[in-house]
Design a protein around this motif. Structure first.
Motif: not given
Length: 78
Positions: A22-37
Motif C-alpha cells: 500500500s501507499t498512503t499520504a497524510g500527516r505522520i501523526q495519523d500513522f505513527e503517533p508516538a514517533q518523535g522524529v
C-alpha cells in the motif's frame, strides 16, 4: 513528490522487497503517533513493502511528502 516517486524511493531503500502492499499520504501523526522524529503535522508518504525482512513480512517506509527524504521505517511480523 508523486506516489510513483515515493514507491521508487522506498523500494530503492529496501531493494530486497518483493512488492508494494500500500501507499498512503497524510500527516505522520495519523500513522505513527508516538514517533518523535518530526512534528506530528508533517505530511508524509507511507509505503508498505512486502518481502522477507528477517523476521518481518512487511516493512513500512515513511518519507517526507514533498522532498522524499527518508524519515523512518518499521517492520511487522506475521
Amino acid at each position: 513528490m508523486s506516489e510513483a516517486a515515493a514507491v521508487a524511493a522506498a523500494t530503492a531503500l529496501f531493494p530486497d522487497s518483493t512488492g508494494v502492499e500500500s501507499t498512503t499520504a497524510g500527516r505522520i501523526q495519523d500513522f505513527e503517533p508516538a514517533q518523535g522524529v518530526v512534528p506530528g503535522d508533517t505530511w508524509v508518504w507511507v509505503v508498505v513493502l512486502s518481502g522477507s525482512f528477517q523476521p518481518a513480512k512487511t516493512r513500512t517506509v515513511v518519507l517526507d511528502y514533498r522532498s522524499g527524504a527518508f524519515i523512518m521505517w518499521s517492520s511487522q511480523s506475521g
